[in-house]
Write an enzyme that holds these catalytic residues in place. Structure first.
Site, PDB file in Angstrom:
ATOM      1  CB  ALA A  13      37.476  44.955  42.702  1.00  0.00           C
ATOM      2  N   GLY A  14      37.318  44.307  39.033  1.00  0.00           N
ATOM      3  CA  GLY A  14      36.623  43.461  38.076  1.00  0.00           C
ATOM      4  C   GLY A  14      37.440  42.213  37.841  1.00  0.00           C
ATOM      5  CB  ALA A  15      37.931  40.186  34.773  1.00  0.00           C
ATOM      6  CB  ILE A  16      42.492  42.359  35.195  1.00  0.00           C
ATOM      7  CG1 ILE A  16      42.330  41.656  33.837  1.00  0.00           C
ATOM      8  CG2 ILE A  16      43.963  42.603  35.515  1.00  0.00           C
ATOM      9  CD1 ILE A  16      42.853  40.227  33.772  1.00  0.00           C
ATOM     10  CG  ASN A  55      44.501  44.813  27.104  1.00  0.00           C
ATOM     11  OD1 ASN A  55      45.618  44.389  27.382  1.00  0.00           O
ATOM     12  ND2 ASN A  55      43.490  44.023  26.806  1.00  0.00           N
ATOM     13  CE  LYS A 102      47.135  41.624  26.089  1.00  0.00           C
ATOM     14  NZ  LYS A 102      46.451  41.630  27.372  1.00  0.00           N
ATOM     15  CG  ASN A 134      45.138  44.146  22.173  1.00  0.00           C
ATOM     16  OD1 ASN A 134      45.633  45.153  21.712  1.00  0.00           O
ATOM     17  ND2 ASN A 134      45.172  43.860  23.468  1.00  0.00           N
ATOM     18  CG  ASN A 155      40.697  43.335  21.045  1.00  0.00           C
ATOM     19  OD1 ASN A 155      41.116  42.243  20.688  1.00  0.00           O
ATOM     20  ND2 ASN A 155      40.757  43.719  22.303  1.00  0.00           N
ATOM     21  CB  SER A 165      38.461  42.126  26.020  1.00  0.00           C
ATOM     22  OG  SER A 165      39.326  42.916  25.253  1.00  0.00           O
TER      23      SER A 165
HETATM   24  N1  LIG Z   1      39.666  40.418  31.435  1.00  0.00           N
HETATM   25  C1  LIG Z   1      40.781  40.005  30.835  1.00  0.00           C
HETATM   26  O1  LIG Z   1      40.982  38.790  30.619  1.00  0.00           O
HETATM   27  C2  LIG Z   1      41.841  40.968  30.446  1.00  0.00           C
HETATM   28  C3  LIG Z   1      41.673  42.331  30.602  1.00  0.00           C
HETATM   29  N2  LIG Z   1      42.699  43.177  30.301  1.00  0.00           N
HETATM   30  C4  LIG Z   1      42.556  44.609  30.477  1.00  0.00           C
HETATM   31  O2  LIG Z   1      42.481  44.886  31.876  1.00  0.00           O
HETATM   32  C5  LIG Z   1      41.704  46.077  32.093  1.00  0.00           C
HETATM   33  C6  LIG Z   1      40.589  45.732  33.064  1.00  0.00           C
HETATM   34  O3  LIG Z   1      39.734  44.823  32.392  1.00  0.00           O
HETATM   35  P1  LIG Z   1      38.716  43.860  33.142  1.00  0.00           P
HETATM   36  O4  LIG Z   1      39.216  43.502  34.476  1.00  0.00           O
HETATM   37  O5  LIG Z   1      38.393  42.787  32.188  1.00  0.00           O
HETATM   38  O6  LIG Z   1      37.446  44.824  33.293  1.00  0.00           O
HETATM   39  P2  LIG Z   1      36.168  44.625  34.187  1.00  0.00           P
HETATM   40  O7  LIG Z   1      35.071  45.382  33.512  1.00  0.00           O
HETATM   41  O8  LIG Z   1      35.964  43.191  34.521  1.00  0.00           O
HETATM   42  O9  LIG Z   1      36.555  45.347  35.546  1.00  0.00           O
HETATM   43  C7  LIG Z   1      36.653  46.717  35.667  1.00  0.00           C
HETATM   44  C8  LIG Z   1      36.155  47.068  37.053  1.00  0.00           C
HETATM   45  O10 LIG Z   1      36.404  48.430  37.259  1.00  0.00           O
HETATM   46  C9  LIG Z   1      35.299  48.954  37.960  1.00  0.00           C
HETATM   47  N3  LIG Z   1      35.238  50.398  37.812  1.00  0.00           N
HETATM   48  C10 LIG Z   1      35.175  51.121  36.682  1.00  0.00           C
HETATM   49  N4  LIG Z   1      35.123  52.416  36.970  1.00  0.00           N
HETATM   50  C11 LIG Z   1      35.143  52.509  38.324  1.00  0.00           C
HETATM   51  C12 LIG Z   1      35.083  53.597  39.223  1.00  0.00           C
HETATM   52  N5  LIG Z   1      35.016  54.863  38.798  1.00  0.00           N
HETATM   53  N6  LIG Z   1      35.101  53.335  40.548  1.00  0.00           N
HETATM   54  C13 LIG Z   1      35.180  52.064  41.001  1.00  0.00           C
HETATM   55  N7  LIG Z   1      35.234  50.984  40.196  1.00  0.00           N
HETATM   56  C14 LIG Z   1      35.221  51.222  38.860  1.00  0.00           C
HETATM   57  C15 LIG Z   1      34.119  48.261  37.328  1.00  0.00           C
HETATM   58  O11 LIG Z   1      33.011  48.409  38.152  1.00  0.00           O
HETATM   59  P3  LIG Z   1      31.522  48.615  37.585  1.00  0.00           P
HETATM   60  O12 LIG Z   1      31.048  47.228  37.298  1.00  0.00           O
HETATM   61  O13 LIG Z   1      30.839  49.270  38.719  1.00  0.00           O
HETATM   62  O14 LIG Z   1      31.621  49.458  36.351  1.00  0.00           O
HETATM   63  C16 LIG Z   1      34.667  46.850  37.236  1.00  0.00           C
HETATM   64  O15 LIG Z   1      34.433  46.168  38.449  1.00  0.00           O
HETATM   65  C17 LIG Z   1      41.201  46.497  30.704  1.00  0.00           C
HETATM   66  O16 LIG Z   1      42.056  47.468  30.160  1.00  0.00           O
HETATM   67  C18 LIG Z   1      41.285  45.197  29.894  1.00  0.00           C
HETATM   68  O17 LIG Z   1      41.409  45.403  28.502  1.00  0.00           O
HETATM   69  C19 LIG Z   1      43.919  42.714  29.872  1.00  0.00           C
HETATM   70  C20 LIG Z   1      44.125  41.394  29.688  1.00  0.00           C
HETATM   71  C21 LIG Z   1      43.101  40.411  29.922  1.00  0.00           C
HETATM   72  C1  LIG Z   2      42.194  38.935  21.603  1.00  0.00           C
HETATM   73  C2  LIG Z   2      43.179  39.073  22.719  1.00  0.00           C
HETATM   74  C3  LIG Z   2      43.107  37.899  23.671  1.00  0.00           C
HETATM   75  C4  LIG Z   2      44.594  39.047  22.122  1.00  0.00           C
HETATM   76  O1  LIG Z   2      44.732  39.713  20.971  1.00  0.00           O
HETATM   77  C5  LIG Z   2      42.969  40.327  23.512  1.00  0.00           C
HETATM   78  O2  LIG Z   2      43.898  41.005  23.843  1.00  0.00           O
HETATM   79  C6  LIG Z   2      41.633  40.754  23.973  1.00  0.00           C
HETATM   80  O3  LIG Z   2      40.664  40.002  23.896  1.00  0.00           O
HETATM   81  O4  LIG Z   2      41.547  41.903  24.456  1.00  0.00           O
END
Ligand SMILES: NC(=O)C1=CN([C@@H]2O[C@H](COP(=O)(O)OP(=O)(O)OC[C@H]3O[C@@H](n4cnc5c(N)ncnc54)[C@H](OP(=O)(O)O)[C@@H]3O)[C@@H](O)[C@H]2O)C=CC1
Ligand SMILES: CC(C)(CO)C(=O)C(=O)O
Length: 325
Positions: free
Chosen positions: A8-11, A102, A205, A209, A213, A274
């Site tokens: 439960a992070g950003a996405i 991703n 995609k 990246n 990246n 990212s």
């Molecule tokens: N953010 C964005 O705008 C975008 C992200 N993505 C992709 O989406 C995916 C997720 O990214 P994003 O949401 O940014 O990442 P974040 O780091 O914001 O969120 C990941 C979450 O997963 C949790 N987590 C990791 N391991 C565990 C575990 N073992 N048990 C419970 N929770 C866990 C983390 O908790 P903890 O803090 O405790 O480690 C964190 O809250 C990635 O592959 C990213 O590249 C794709 C497009 C856009």
């Molecule tokens: C740079 C971007 C937005 C697209 O290439 C991306 O996918 C990332 O930041 O992980």
């Protein structure tokens, strides 16, 4: 429906708030500060100054939840092996696992996709097959995220731009379950489309990246500076042409040229990728899912990848030096 967000992070938070607003009761597996924040305050989504807060049932142990109808995995790639170790209790025969991450996923060559290398296990993303054993490909629905979100604080997601998800079965079939999932995600207000071959969307995609990246991680530069340097842009194009050929050999035709694609990346302006954000925050980088795996696919399809190798070599040196790979 029994729905669980794992990561439960950003996405995961962005999708989770949407699901809760659509009327679904949300389970979350979390840890540390995120678990504490979710149990105390629920899950929040910030759009500008507007905060949407939803209650969630947050637990540390998946055993406490049992089998779910839908599990959304949204962790950074290096965390996936840890998730696979514990996800078992959430997955039953009919559970859909939506992988909102991703890079090239472990199930990429499943569902009959991949031409001559269909069914091959990708060691770069699932070295010993543990992820595929824990999360069977028959449970997986693939997903490409077209949105930008970050965390203001644990449990508090900020939405920046983009509102898109592409989903699809690894087999490309429009099964009843994926159509039901499509309807559910659409009901959250997220623009969700069904792909006839989700691997193509994943690859397209990645085509953007897999270069900017790691180059941002190497140089500390934002996308405008990376795209503005003729030599770096030329290097990026060379890597992309290798990936384009690999894609062609496994059934993905990209009709764009690298320069066409650069025009899209340029629109991001002074954007911190990212991976650059991860480096600055001292988090492990998604290098294997974005680059190492392309090198592996090059070997499997007999496409020489000297430019990809150079990118990978430099990026892994830098990120190893920083203790992030
Ligand atoms: N953010 C964005 O705008 C975008 C992200 N993505 C992709 O989406 C995916 C997720 O990214 P994003 O949401 O940014 O990442 P974040 O780091 O914001 O969120 C990941 C979450 O997963 C949790 N987590 C990791 N391991 C565990 C575990 N073992 N048990 C419970 N929770 C866990 C983390 O908790 P903890 O803090 O405790 O480690 C964190 O809250 C990635 O592959 C990213 O590249 C794709 C497009 C856009
Ligand atoms: C740079 C971007 C937005 C697209 O290439 C991306 O996918 C990332 O930041 O992980």
């Amino acid at each position: 429906m029994k729905i669980c967000i794992y990561g439960a992070g950003a996405i995961g938070g962005w999708i989770g708030v949407g699901l809760a607003q659509a009327g679904e009761r949300l389970n979350v597996v979390a840890r540390g500060a995120t678990l504490e924040a979710l149990q105390r305050d629920g899950l929040s989504l910030m759009r500008g100054d507007v905060r949407t807060r939803v209650p969630v049932n947050a637990v540390a142990d998946p055993e406490a939840l049992g089998v779910q109808d839908l599990v959304v995995i949204a962790v950074k790639a290096p965390a996936l092996a840890g998730v696979a170790e514990r996800i078992g209790p959430l997955i039953g025969a009919d559970t859909i696992v939506l992988v909102a991450m991703n890079g090239v996923p472990w199930w990429f060559l499943e569902g009959g996709f991949g031409g001559p290398i269909t069914g091959h296990r990708l060691a770069a993303v699932d070295p010993d097959g543990a992820i595929a054993r824990a999360i069977p490909s028959r449970n997986v629905v693939g997903c490409v995220v077209h949105a930008s979100c970050s965390l203001d604080a644990p449990g508090v997601v900020r939405h920046h731009f983009g509102n898109g998800l592409i989903i699809g079965e690894p087999s490309g079939e429009a099964t009843p379950r994926v159509q039901k999932l499509l309807a559910l995600l659409k009901s959250t207000g997220i623009d969700t489309t069904l792909s006839p071959q989700i691997q193509k969307d994943v690859w397209f995609k990645l085509w953007g990246n897999m270069t900017v990246n790691p180059i941002s991680a190497l140089t500390g530069c934002t996308t405008d500076l990376i795209m503005g340097d003729d030599y770096v842009r030329g290097f990026i194009s060379a890597v992309m042409l290798e990936a384009k050929e690999i894609g062609r050999r496994i059934g993905i035709e990209i009709t764009q040229s690298p320069e066409d694609r650069h025009e899209i990346t340029k629109k991001l302006g002074a954007f911190k990728t990212s991976m650059l954000q991860d480096v600055e925050a001292g988090r492990s980088v998604e290098l294997d899912a974005l680059v190492t795996v392309v090198r592996e696919l090059g070997e499997l399809t007999a496409v020489a990848t000297p430019f990809t190798d150079a990118l990978l070599g430099l990026a892994r040196l830098r990120t190893r030096q920083l203790g992030l790979y």
